[in-house]
Scaffold this motif. Structure first.
Motif, PDB file in Angstrom:
ATOM      1  N   ILE A 222       0.845  -1.190   0.000  1.00 27.08           N
ATOM      2  CA  ILE A 222       0.000   0.000   0.000  1.00 27.08           C
ATOM      3  C   ILE A 222       0.885   1.246   0.000  1.00 27.08           C
ATOM      4  N   ALA A 223       0.460   2.257  -0.732  1.00 23.62           N
ATOM      5  CA  ALA A 223       1.152   3.555  -0.742  1.00 23.62           C
ATOM      6  C   ALA A 223       0.094   4.647  -0.636  1.00 23.62           C
ATOM      7  N   LYS A 224       0.463   5.780  -0.070  1.00 26.10           N
ATOM      8  CA  LYS A 224      -0.478   6.893   0.097  1.00 26.10           C
ATOM      9  C   LYS A 224       0.046   8.128  -0.635  1.00 26.10           C
ATOM     10  N   TRP A 225      -0.888   8.854  -1.231  1.00 27.40           N
ATOM     11  CA  TRP A 225      -0.507  10.046  -1.993  1.00 27.40           C
ATOM     12  C   TRP A 225      -0.115  11.171  -1.050  1.00 27.40           C
ATOM     13  N   ASN A 226       1.055  11.754  -1.334  1.00 31.20           N
ATOM     14  CA  ASN A 226       1.564  12.861  -0.527  1.00 31.20           C
ATOM     15  C   ASN A 226       1.575  14.120  -1.387  1.00 31.20           C
ATOM     16  N   PRO A 227       0.615  15.027  -1.198  1.00 33.09           N
ATOM     17  CA  PRO A 227       0.538  16.233  -2.031  1.00 33.09           C
ATOM     18  C   PRO A 227       1.740  17.162  -1.861  1.00 33.09           C
ATOM     19  N   LYS A 228       2.431  17.051  -0.740  1.00 35.42           N
ATOM     20  CA  LYS A 228       3.593  17.924  -0.503  1.00 35.42           C
ATOM     21  C   LYS A 228       4.739  17.603  -1.456  1.00 35.42           C
ATOM     22  N   ILE A 229       4.889  16.334  -1.774  1.00 39.42           N
ATOM     23  CA  ILE A 229       5.970  15.930  -2.691  1.00 39.42           C
ATOM     24  C   ILE A 229       5.418  15.556  -4.066  1.00 39.42           C
ATOM     25  N   ASN A 230       4.065  15.613  -4.182  1.00 41.37           N
ATOM     26  CA  ASN A 230       3.397  15.279  -5.436  1.00 41.37           C
ATOM     27  C   ASN A 230       3.768  13.871  -5.911  1.00 41.37           C
ATOM     28  N   ASP A 231       3.762  12.935  -4.982  1.00 43.80           N
ATOM     29  CA  ASP A 231       4.154  11.562  -5.298  1.00 43.80           C
ATOM     30  C   ASP A 231       3.599  10.611  -4.233  1.00 43.80           C
ATOM     31  N   TRP A 232       3.671   9.315  -4.538  1.00 42.94           N
ATOM     32  CA  TRP A 232       3.264   8.300  -3.576  1.00 42.94           C
ATOM     33  C   TRP A 232       4.307   8.188  -2.482  1.00 42.94           C
ATOM     34  N   ASP A 233       3.843   7.830  -1.289  1.00 43.73           N
ATOM     35  CA  ASP A 233       4.732   7.825  -0.127  1.00 43.73           C
ATOM     36  C   ASP A 233       4.323   6.698   0.828  1.00 43.73           C
ATOM     37  N   SER A 234       5.192   6.431   1.799  1.00 41.77           N
ATOM     38  CA  SER A 234       4.903   5.470   2.874  1.00 41.77           C
ATOM     39  C   SER A 234       4.542   4.085   2.349  1.00 41.77           C
ATOM     40  N   THR A 235       5.259   3.619   1.330  1.00 37.58           N
ATOM     41  CA  THR A 235       4.991   2.305   0.742  1.00 37.58           C
ATOM     42  C   THR A 235       5.385   1.181   1.700  1.00 37.58           C
ATOM     43  N   THR A 236       4.465   0.245   1.924  1.00 45.76           N
ATOM     44  CA  THR A 236       4.745  -0.853   2.855  1.00 45.76           C
ATOM     45  C   THR A 236       3.866  -2.061   2.548  1.00 45.76           C
TER      46      THR A 236
END
Length: 455
Positions: A222-236
Motif C-alpha cells: 500500500i502507498a499513500k498520496w503525498n501532495p507535498k511531494i506530489n508523489d506516492w509515499d509510505s509504501t509498505t
C-alpha cells in the motif's frame, strides 16, 4: 589369455582395414559416452521443464550443453527457459548460438523461438521473416500449437501501430512505487489517495522463494498520496490482516472502499490453506479495517485449478475472474458468476468472442458493468499480452474486443488495466526491457481525452 585374444582381435581389425586399401580411424568411445550422457541429461531437463521447474531444468540444459557442445537442442532449451523467465536478450543470444551448430538451421522449432525472441525485443521485420520461415518448416499441428499465423498477424498489427504516429499516453510511476523487483496489479481507491499493488520483493512475508522460478513470493503493498511531494509515499507491505507466506494479490476494491477481492495461493507454504490459487473476499468492519480474507465457498468459482484476478460490478452482484480449468483445450479463460440472493450462483465461461485458445487474464469491469477491459495473447495485438475492451450491447451480449493500440500497448506484456475516468487516469502494468534486463513496472495512463472505443 584375455590379453592375447584382445591383441589378436586388434591385429585382425588393422589387417582387415589395410586389406581394403584404407586405414579406419578408431572410434572415440569417450566422445560417444559423453554424447549419450548429454542426451540423458537433456531429456531429464526437458522433463523438469514440462513440469514447470524451470530453474532446475536450466541447470540440466547447461550441463548437457557442456558435455556435448554439438547438440543444438540443449542451447535451444536454454533459450526457451530464458524466454520464459523474460530474459529476452539472453534468449536471443542463445538461439543465435544454436544457429551456428550443424543441422540447427533445418529446425522449425528453432526458427519460431528465434522469431519470438526478436518479437519481444521489438525487431518486428526480422521476427516476421523468421515466423514465416518457421511456418514453412513446422507441421500443420505444430503451427497451430505455436500460434505462428497469429504471431505473423501480430507483427503486421504492430508495424501498423508503430507507423501510425500515435503517442503513448502512459508513464512509469516513480521509484517510490516501482523497484528492481516486479510490480503489478495496481488499484487506486479512496478518491485517488490510496494505491494498492502487488510486488515480489525481498521483504515479502516469510521472505521465501518460489521453488519454480526462484523469485520471492508476492505480497500486497500500500502507498499513500503525498501532495507535498506530489508523489506516492509510505509504501509498505505491513498491512493488517493481509499477506500470507505464499502468493497474495489484491485484485479489486469497491468504489466505496468497503469490499475487496484477493487471489491467494499457499500451496508451496508449510501451512497449506488453498488447493491452488483461490479467490478470497474481504470487507471493512466498523473499525475501518479490512477483515481477514476468506475463501469464497462455491465449487463453481474455486476449484483445484487456478482461479484469480477477480473483479466486480459496483453493486457487488456480478464477478468476473480468470481460471485454467479448461486447460486441455485452452490456456486461461474469463468466467462470470452472478449473485442469487446472498450467495453466488453457478459460474460460466464468457463466450468465445472474448475467450480464445490462448490466455485471457486480468479483467476489469467498469462499475456499471457495461465495459470489460482485459489482457490477452490470443487476439491479434502487438505481441505478448495486449489490453482490450469489450462493450455489452442492449441485449446483454459482449461485442468484439477492441485493441487499445499503441497508446498503452507494446510488443511485450501489458496487463492489469484499471480505469478511473473521474480521476482522468488509468493504471496498468507492463514489462519493459532496459539495458538488457526485463522488469514489470506499474504505469499511469492519461485518459483526459480518452473515449472507450466501440464497434
Amino acid at each position: 589369455m584375455k590379453f592375447i585374444i584382445s591383441f589378436c582381435l586388434s591385429l585382425f581389425v588393422i589387417n582387415f582395414s589395410f586389406a581394403n586399401g584404407k586405414f579406419t580411424k578408431p572410434v572415440d568411445s569417450s566422445n560417444i559416452i559423453a554424447k549419450t550422457i548429454a542426451t540423458k541429461i537433456l531429456n531429464d531437463g526437458i522433463a523438469l521443464y514440462q513440469q514447470g521447474r524451470n530453474q532446475e531444468a536450466l541447470i540440466k540444459f547447461r550441463e548437457a550443453s557442456e558435455k556435448d557442445p554439438g547438440n543444438w537442442k540443449s542451447v535451444f532449451y536454454i533459450s526457451k527457459v530464458s524466454y520464459d523467465q523474460r530474459n529476452y536478450p539472453l534468449a536471443l543470444s542463445q538461439i543465435k548460438s544454436a544457429f551456428k551448430i550443424k543441422d540447427a538451421v533445418k529446425s522449425g522449432d528453432l526458427m519460431e523461438q528465434y522469431a519470438r525472441s526478436l518479437h519481444r525485443l521489438g525487431k518486428i521485420d526480422s521476427a516476421m521473416f523468421y515466423y514465416k520461415k518457421a511456418k514453412g518448416l513446422l507441421t500443420k499441428s505444430l503451427n497451430k500449437e505455436l500460434h505462428v499465423e497469429l504471431h505473423i498477424k501480430q507483427c503486421e498489427f504492430a508495424k501498423k501501430e508503430m507507423a501510425s504516429g500515435k503517442k503513448s499516453k502512459r508513464k512509469t510511476m516513480s521509484r517510490r512505487v516501482n523497484s528492481k523487483f516486479h510490480e503489478y496489479a495496481p488499484i487506486i481507491c479512496d478518491s485517488g489517495r490510496v494505491l494498492y499493488f502487488t510486488s515480489r520483493r525481498s521483504d515479502t512475508k516469510g521472505k521465501s522463494l518460489n521453488p519454480a522460478d526462484q523469485q520471492y513470493f508476492e505480497d500486497i503493498y500500500i502507498a499513500k498520496w503525498n501532495p507535498k511531494i506530489n508523489d506516492w509515499d509510505s509504501t509498505t507491505n505491513k498491512i493488517r490482516k493481509f499477506n500470507s507466506p505464499g502468493f497474495d494479490a489484491l485484485t479489486y476494491i469497491s468504489p466505496d472502499f468497503k469490499r475487496g477481492l484477493l487471489t491467494v495461493n499457499t500451496e508451496a507454504c508449510v501451512k497449506v490453506t488453498t488447493r491452488g490459487s483461490d479467490i478470497f473476499e474481504t470487507k471493512k468492519g466498523r473499525s475501518g479495517i479490512f477483515s481477514t480474507p476468506r475463501i469464497i465457498k462455491n465449487k463453481t468459482i474455486n476449484t483445484t485449478f487456478f482461479e484469480g484476478s477477480a473483479t466486480m460490478t459496483s453493486d457487488g452482484k456480478t464477478m468476473y475472474f480468470v481460471t485454467d480449468r479448461n486447460y486441455e483445450k485452452k490456456a486461461t479463460d474469463l468466467w462470470v458468476v452472478k449473485k442469487e440472493g446472498r450467495k453466488w450462483g453457478k459460474a460460466k465461461a464468457l463466450p468465445d468472442i472474448i475467450n480464445t485458445s490462448g490466455r485471457e487474464t486480468t479483467p476489469y469491469i467498469t462499475p456499471d458493468g457495461k465495459h470489460l477491459f482485459f489482457s490477452s495473447n490470443g487476439h491479434v495485438g502487438m505481441g505478448g499480452f495486449d489490453i482490450y475492451v469489450s462493450t455489452k450491447n442492449k441485449k446483454g451480449e459482449w461485442g468484439k474486443p477492441i485493441n487499445l493500440g499503441s497508446i498503452v500497448n507494446t510488443v511485450n506484456d501489458d496487463t492489469h488495466f484499471q480505469y478511473y475516468p473521474e480521476l482522468k487516469k488509468a493504471v496498468m502494468a507492463s514489462l519493459e526491457v532496459k539495458k538488457g534486463k526485463s522488469n514489470i513496472d506499474i504505469y499511469e495512463v492519461d485518459v483526459t481525452n480518452f473515449t472507450i472505443p466501440k464497434k
